[in-house]
Design an enzyme around this catalytic site. Structure first.
Site, PDB file in Angstrom:
ATOM      1  N   LYS A 132     -45.116 -17.047 -15.727  1.00  0.00           N
ATOM      2  CA  LYS A 132     -44.413 -18.047 -14.932  1.00  0.00           C
ATOM      3  C   LYS A 132     -42.981 -18.183 -15.455  1.00  0.00           C
ATOM      4  O   LYS A 132     -42.114 -17.401 -15.096  1.00  0.00           O
ATOM      5  CB  LYS A 132     -45.212 -19.335 -14.928  1.00  0.00           C
ATOM      6  N   SER A 177     -51.830 -27.234 -11.272  1.00  0.00           N
ATOM      7  CA  SER A 177     -51.147 -26.178 -10.535  1.00  0.00           C
ATOM      8  C   SER A 177     -51.089 -26.394  -9.038  1.00  0.00           C
ATOM      9  O   SER A 177     -50.153 -25.922  -8.387  1.00  0.00           O
ATOM     10  CB  SER A 177     -51.826 -24.832 -10.821  1.00  0.00           C
ATOM     11  N   HIS A 197     -48.068 -24.413 -16.311  1.00  0.00           N
ATOM     12  CA  HIS A 197     -47.090 -24.886 -15.329  1.00  0.00           C
ATOM     13  C   HIS A 197     -46.162 -25.966 -15.891  1.00  0.00           C
ATOM     14  O   HIS A 197     -45.357 -26.522 -15.152  1.00  0.00           O
ATOM     15  CB  HIS A 197     -47.812 -25.406 -14.081  1.00  0.00           C
TER      16      HIS A 197
END
Length: 392
Positions: free
Chosen positions: A241, A182, A210
């Site tokens: 996300k 990240s 991610h």
């Protein structure tokens, strides 16, 4: 000694507040988008994990509204008891299908997903082998489990093999790695990790918070990116996300999922994901399926920004993801640069020790598929100008 004595001793926090360079808790006054209103001023958002830009998509917002109308604001109980909606089951089925696993289960947050997965599957006689730059939730999960944790140097396969060699053959082993790290934007060496797992009889878990929506065919993640979906035992990711919501999930063989559903304390003893969050994540997943060009657009913008920063003479850490770290080295210098960028209308994130080694501080920039080249050019010009001020 008074338990609260430590609360009055935060020298770094106090120093940054005195100098008015404290970088945290800035208040948004608008939607999470490529441009935001933060503390009364327009800022170009280069510090969000909203990788596909879906938080403002009308169809996702409408799905969340409809779920509120149908189910109300919350479930008032855990999935184990009264808190399972048909909506949860549909979301889990479609997630499992998307990442090509037999089954999936959802958790209330991404952090809680790692707590729930690792603590459920790792027993006292087992070992967890972790990349040193894994997310904090993985380390807290390892502490919650009864197993033994060993760490290998970041993306260092010789270090990983040394750890594996030292583990007794009778022990169960779970290798845990972020798919995309990240802070640095590095991609794990999943092909080599899988090869070592086979050699030493280990299982593999990828935290793809991610990587999901970013890498692989249609954003299916790191395992798909390497063509190793069938050889990765557990895929974990978040909804906060790429899926524009809140929550997380685990995908694996049906037997493993069924076991975790019955023993994972963070799953059993937490209220289930609110209907609006589940509906938003499901709508985002379906939109991603329908628009495989979104991850491709994101990758193209990341290439554009890396080239633009390099052309402006800005030192960056190379990566192949939408996370683009800019070297700033010293902690206080980093905080001062960050403050000037904020004043000039660009929001980025500071990465300071212990998240980085001393003297290797970064400004973490991250992109959305909905950014435009013109907006990135504006931001890069500001970044170059501000960094120039601090080069004198």
């Amino acid at each position: 000694m008074d338990l609260f004595a430590k609360c009055a001793n935060q020298p770094m926090v106090e120093a940054t507040r005195r100098e008015q360079i404290y970088p945290y808790f800035h208040a948004l006054e608008s939607r999470q988008d490529t441009e935001v209103i933060m503390e009364g001023k327009r800022r170009i958002m280069l510090g969000s994990n909203n990788y596909l830009g879906l938080t403002v998509q009308p169809e996702i917002i409408e799905a969340a509204k409809q779920a509120l109308d149908q189910y109300g604001t919350g479930c008032s109980g855990s999935r184990f008891l009264n808190g399972t909606l048909k909506l949860h089951l549909t979301l889990e089925e479609e997630l499992a299908d998307f990442v090509s696993k037999e089954a999936a289960m959802t958790f209330s947050t991404g952090f809680q997903s790692n707590l729930g997965i690792i603590s459920a599957l790792v027993s006292r006689q087992d070992y967890m082998v972790c990349d040193k730059e894994n997310h904090a939730s993985i380390y807290d999960a390892c502490r919650l489990s009864y197993g033994k944790m060993v760490r290998y140097n970041h993306n260092d396969m010789a270090s990983l093999e040394k750890c594996l060699k030292a583990i007794p053959e009778s022990a169960g082993i779970l290798i845990i790695t972020d798919g995309v790290f990240s802070m640095s934007g590095d991609i794990c060496k999943l092909d080599e990790i899988v090869a070592l797992a086979k050699k030493y009889g280990a299982r593999v878990m990828v935290d793809d918070a991610h990587g999901f929506g970013v890498l692989g065919n249609c954003g299916r993640g790191t395992a798909d990116y390497f063509g190793l979906t069938d050889q990765v035992d557990i895929i974990m990711s978040t909804f906060s996300k790429s899926l524009a919501s809140l929550g997380g999930f685990m995908a694996a063989d049906a037997q493993v999922i069924d076991y975790a559903r019955h023993v994972s304390r963070p799953f059993i003893f937490s209220a289930s994901i609110p209907p609006s969050n589940a509906a938003a994540a499901l709508a985002a997943l379906r939109l991603l399926r329908e628009h495989p060009e979104l991850p491709k657009r994101l990758a193209a913008l990341a290439d554009y920004m890396r080239a633009g920063l390099t052309a402006r003479g800005i030192a960056i850490r190379e990566s192949a993801t939408p996370i683009i770290p800019i070297y700033t080295y010293d902690a206080m210098r980093t905080l001062r640069i960050n403050r000037r960028l904020y004043e000039e209308g660009v929001y980025v994130n500071c990465v300071l020790p212990p998240a980085t080694p001393q003297g290797e501080c970064l400004l973490r920039t991250s992109l959305m598929a909905t950014h435009t080249e013109a907006l990135l050019d504006e931001a890069m010009d500001i970044i170059a100008r501000v960094l120039g001020e601090f080069a004198q």
